[in-house]
Structure formats: structure tokens, C-alpha cells
Write a protein that holds these residues in place. Sequence first.
Motif, mmCIF file in Angstrom:
data_model
loop_
_atom_site.group_PDB
_atom_site.id
_atom_site.type_symbol
_atom_site.label_atom_id
_atom_site.label_comp_id
_atom_site.label_asym_id
_atom_site.label_seq_id
_atom_site.Cartn_x
_atom_site.Cartn_y
_atom_site.Cartn_z
ATOM 1 N N GLY A 73 0.757 -1.481 -0.189
ATOM 2 C CA GLY A 73 -0.098 -0.329 0.034
ATOM 3 C C GLY A 73 0.870 1.032 0.301
ATOM 4 N N GLY A 74 2.146 1.165 0.523
ATOM 5 C CA GLY A 74 2.430 2.320 -0.058
ATOM 6 C C GLY A 74 4.450 2.062 0.514
ATOM 7 N N VAL A 75 5.404 3.230 0.836
ATOM 8 C CA VAL A 75 6.392 2.803 1.268
ATOM 9 C C VAL A 75 6.669 3.828 2.392
ATOM 10 N N ASP A 76 7.031 3.320 3.570
ATOM 11 C CA ASP A 76 7.103 4.597 5.032
ATOM 12 C C ASP A 76 8.938 4.643 4.238
ATOM 13 N N VAL A 77 9.585 3.226 4.250
ATOM 14 C CA VAL A 77 11.480 4.054 4.989
ATOM 15 C C VAL A 77 12.119 2.436 3.198
ATOM 16 N N GLY A 125 8.449 9.290 6.974
ATOM 17 C CA GLY A 125 9.444 7.718 6.787
ATOM 18 C C GLY A 125 10.856 9.395 6.953
ATOM 19 N N ALA A 126 11.751 7.416 6.291
ATOM 20 C CA ALA A 126 13.228 7.742 6.519
ATOM 21 C C ALA A 126 13.491 7.186 5.039
ATOM 22 N N ASP A 167 8.847 16.311 5.471
ATOM 23 C CA ASP A 167 8.613 15.243 7.117
ATOM 24 C C ASP A 167 9.601 14.198 6.385
ATOM 25 N N ILE A 168 10.346 13.704 5.714
ATOM 26 C CA ILE A 168 10.870 12.716 5.872
ATOM 27 C C ILE A 168 12.687 13.198 6.441
ATOM 28 N N THR A 169 13.006 11.621 6.713
ATOM 29 C CA THR A 169 14.933 12.096 7.152
ATOM 30 C C THR A 169 15.584 11.427 6.457
#
Length: 236
Positions: A73-77, A125-126, A167-169
Motif C-alpha cells: 500500500g505504500g513506502v514508508d522506509v 518516513g525515512a 517530513d522525511i529523514t
Amino acid sequence: MTGGSRGIGRETVSRLAADGFAVTVVYAGRTADAEAVVEEVTAKGGRAIAVQADIADEQAVVAAFERTEEEFGGVDVVVNAAGVMNPGTPLVELSLDEFDRIHRTNVRGAFVVSQQAARRVRAGGAIVNFSSSVTRLRQPGYSAYGSSKGAVETMTLILARELRGRDITVNAVAPGPTATSLFLDNNPQEAIDRLASAPPLERLGTPGDIAEVVAFLAGPARWVNGQVLYANGGIA
């Protein structure tokens, strides 16, 4: 997670899965190893799939991201741990073919993965790239590998600034000598013993040591951004 079928990558997959992440194990050619990691995660109640891709091939990387989005459903890291090395060869003796091979995976591959990650990772996310403590230690015989990881560090820090407001490291982990098959199989015992005694903690790192750092950057470390974390027991 690229490079997730062996060594540090495999341990990181297990660590992230234990934290509740669904993981895509991207691997280059060791299908059995990648499938074993997936089986290990699913046996413990986690979610994981394996996808083969050459990380320097843009279309293959796009397909891996698309498969991840379809499945989860998506990519967070995004963790890019894939890399190659050829230690011990002095610069004056290193062939350009070998130099190009190392930089194709380590630099072009990091660029391709980072570019797709920057386009797809959701807010909160990161992105975690892998450098190496070789960039500080600068041992003879590591000119191609060390220069490739220097490029990864620069790319990582610039991308962190380019993603302002998202808001992505974006950070890099730089392991020191770690007891993986890649390290143990490519170094004589004398070198292994010498490097194991060099840190104040007087041992080699373990894949689990590095996986803990990645898990920190992937999860709670929301105020750590644009940094290179040297995980090497104090060797440098």
C-alpha cells in the motif's frame, strides 16, 4: 530493503520486521537466501516479499518499488544496504573495469534507489543509505570502495536538504569492521584479528549491532536528519 538477503541486510530485515514493518527484500542474485529471509519473517508472523533487482538498473528498481506499493500500500522506509567491494588492491594496480563495477553498484545504485525513494516515501518516513567507516579510516587498498562511499555520504546529506518540508529523514549508516561473510571471506586472519582489537570495545561489530542503528533511524530518530552515523565501536 536492498541487500537484504545476507549479512547486515538480513539481520536488518529481521529487526525491522520485529518492529512491525512489512519488508520487501530486494536482492541481486541469491534467490534461495532471499526466500529464506522471507520465510523466517513470515514464520514469526511478519510480512515480507522478495524481489530481484539490479539496483543500478532504473527500470528494475522502479518495478521493485511498484511491487512494494501494490503489496503493502505504500513506502514508508527505504534502506539501501546493497554494495560491493574489492579490498586489498592498491590504486596503482586497480583496473578501471573493477573501479567501474564498484561504482556502478555503490554510487549509481545508491542514486537510483535514492531517487525513487525521494519520489515515493510518504511523509513521516525515512531513507537510510549505507556508507562505511573506510571513509574515515582510509586504509590502503580501499580507494575504489572508499571513494564510492564518500559519494554516497555526500548524496545522502544533499538529499536530506532537498527534501525540506516533506517530513522525511535521510541519513547514512557507516559500519566499521563487521563479522559478516563478506568481511571474513575477503580478509586474511591477521587483518581480522588486528581490526577486531582496534576499537576500544575490542571486538568486531555484529550484524545485529548495525541493524539496531538502522532501526533507530527508521523509527524513533525523527530529529536525526542529514547525518552519517559511524557504527564502529570507536575505531574512528
